[in-house]
Design a protein around this motif. Sequence first.
Motif, PDB file in Angstrom:
ATOM      1  N   GLN A 487       0.860  -1.185   0.000  1.00 59.50           N
ATOM      2  CA  GLN A 487       0.000   0.000   0.000  1.00 59.50           C
ATOM      3  C   GLN A 487       0.896   1.234   0.000  1.00 59.50           C
ATOM      4  O   GLN A 487       1.761   1.384   0.871  1.00 59.50           O
ATOM      5  CB  GLN A 487      -0.905   0.018   1.232  1.00 59.50           C
ATOM      6  N   GLU A 531       6.274   2.494  -0.078  1.00 58.59           N
ATOM      7  CA  GLU A 531       5.189   1.528   0.059  1.00 58.59           C
ATOM      8  C   GLU A 531       5.509   0.580   1.204  1.00 58.59           C
ATOM      9  O   GLU A 531       6.685   0.252   1.459  1.00 58.59           O
ATOM     10  CB  GLU A 531       4.994   0.726  -1.240  1.00 58.59           C
ATOM     11  N   ALA A 534       0.307  -3.985   3.183  1.00 58.29           N
ATOM     12  CA  ALA A 534      -1.017  -3.445   3.488  1.00 58.29           C
ATOM     13  C   ALA A 534      -1.450  -3.744   4.924  1.00 58.29           C
ATOM     14  O   ALA A 534      -2.029  -2.887   5.593  1.00 58.29           O
ATOM     15  CB  ALA A 534      -2.042  -4.001   2.494  1.00 58.29           C
ATOM     16  N   ARG A 537       0.181  -1.297   7.566  1.00 54.55           N
ATOM     17  CA  ARG A 537       0.178   0.121   7.224  1.00 54.55           C
ATOM     18  C   ARG A 537       0.202   1.016   8.457  1.00 54.55           C
ATOM     19  O   ARG A 537       0.623   2.172   8.393  1.00 54.55           O
ATOM     20  CB  ARG A 537      -1.042   0.445   6.358  1.00 54.55           C
TER      21      ARG A 537
END
Length: 628
Positions: A487, A531, A534, A537
Amino acid sequence: MAKIHRLDSRLANQIAAGEVVERPASVLKELLENALDAGARQITVDVEQGGIKLVKVRDDGGGIGPDDLPLALSRHATSKIQSQEDLEAIGTLGFRGEALAAISSVSRLTLASNDGDQPQGWQVTVEGRDMAPSVAPAAHPRGTTVTMRDLFFNTPARRRFLRTEKTEFNHLEEVFRRVALSEFQTGFRLTHNQKVIHQLPAGDDATLRAARVARLCGRAFMEQALEVDIEHGGLRLHGWMGLPTFSRAQADLQYFYVNGRVIRDKVVSHAVRQAYSDVLYHGRHPAYVLFFEVDPALVDVNVHPTKHEVRFREQRQVHDFLFRTLHRAIAEVRPGDDGRAERAPVTAEVAPTQGHMPLTTPREEPAATGTGDMGQGGFNAGGAGGAGGVGYAGYGGAAPARPGGIADGARQAGAYGALVSPAPDLTVAPEAGRTPPLGYAVAQLHGIFIVAENEHGMVLVDMHAAHERITYERMKRDWAEEKVRSQPLLVPVSMAVSSREADFAEQQPQVFQRLGFLVERAGPETLMVREVPALLRNADSETLVRDVLSDLLAQGSSERIEQKLDELLSTMACHGSVRANRRLTVPEMNALLRDMEATERSGQCNHGRPTWTQMTVKDLDRLFMRGQ
């Protein structure tokens, strides 16, 4: 300052003794290794006063000729290596040629031997003060006897550092145990103050090996251990690894051998610890007796004076082999379906089943197993199991209909759960010999435990802990299949690093990409994190990247991301598993039992606590004193 001068041999040997001889146990280690290198098939050890007064080691090995006896007590004199090529591929336990010289410099030492070519033996005697060897004939069969008396008699300062007789003997016995576990083809005998402590017959068949390990490590260890024997790519690992249920408060039952030499190595320790990381309770340590065989040219044993440490040429390969072998063996531990006491070794073709039950090969699959995918199913209300009953439903669909179970189309609720397995029709007697390992559910106790009956007696299951492991394993499997998704960060994170770390991140971008990170170099000592995985995060991305860099630079691999993901998935599985006081129908309980039998590591929950236990009929008879 005084002018530089050469140390005399007596003082040089005493200084060298400080590296080799710490206490009586150190003396025994060197003498036992020499005996094994000489090809001994029977070794007798006699000790008095914890080894301070006497350590005597007798073997039936090749022996030493009379001309070589005085030389054997000289420094850097050995028969084990001849050239530099020998040093690059050492196949013996000893090779420095310092042990006997060091021991003789701080004790009264007698070395008697016969190489079989003489009708009688010879002995050489040395007392540490003058180091002048005295050779004389002696009646002695083929082999060697080394007698050390009065350790540190000429170095009172070091003698004061010795502990009590009991403490010194405990250290000495531990050395004896380590060496006796390394060579099953050699018989060992240990006496202390004329009392026999250990009598270990020689023999390399499975029964005698297991008997020796049980004698030295305890019968409980062997009853809770898996035998492994796996070879791949020129590497072989065999021995016994304790089940997670047999963990220890201390790391006091861990024996790892490299080509017959017991060692301590950070690569090995990390691989073993990582293999057990998902199944051990916090603060507990695994138990194992493992033997690792590798080409001697690929391991450097000339790292430490006491030879306890080694250095592998291909550390990453060794680490991965050890981790994958042990991790797979633990993963395949499931509830067994046989009551025999024997255990089949874990090989590339044969896999183990669960610890409380012995292993069988090949393993017969339960008649009914969980087939659903992991997901948001959980236990939900309603169904044909009874008014107000709860369902054991799955993710992404309704529970299937089955006799006496949850009705078709049972709604999903709660967090991650498991799909209901077809439960057996309990109105029909099970087919002879086909009872599943965990048997069939009988009742639920206080909304917490499942009571089941199998061929051996009673099984008690912690339903939350069991469901937690089932959920966790399915979540890990699905996450691995979907790979690590990244992400982008709304605001990239800039972090200052060393130029070495920046160079590595620039040269190895694929390492971070595989872990779900996009890391770019923004300057000579600056990295930019754009990045992150995910699922992580909300984690501290800068700290995570620093930890990963540290691991990669130190040992060539990093498990930080996997650990963080596992911690998160474990927490989600814990919160999403069935809670206490949830009433289950009999088919629902049986479905949970069948899923346990089909799930890896189902013997422990995510926190390392056991999920089930077995009480045999004999255990119950003993409890109620039946037949007494």
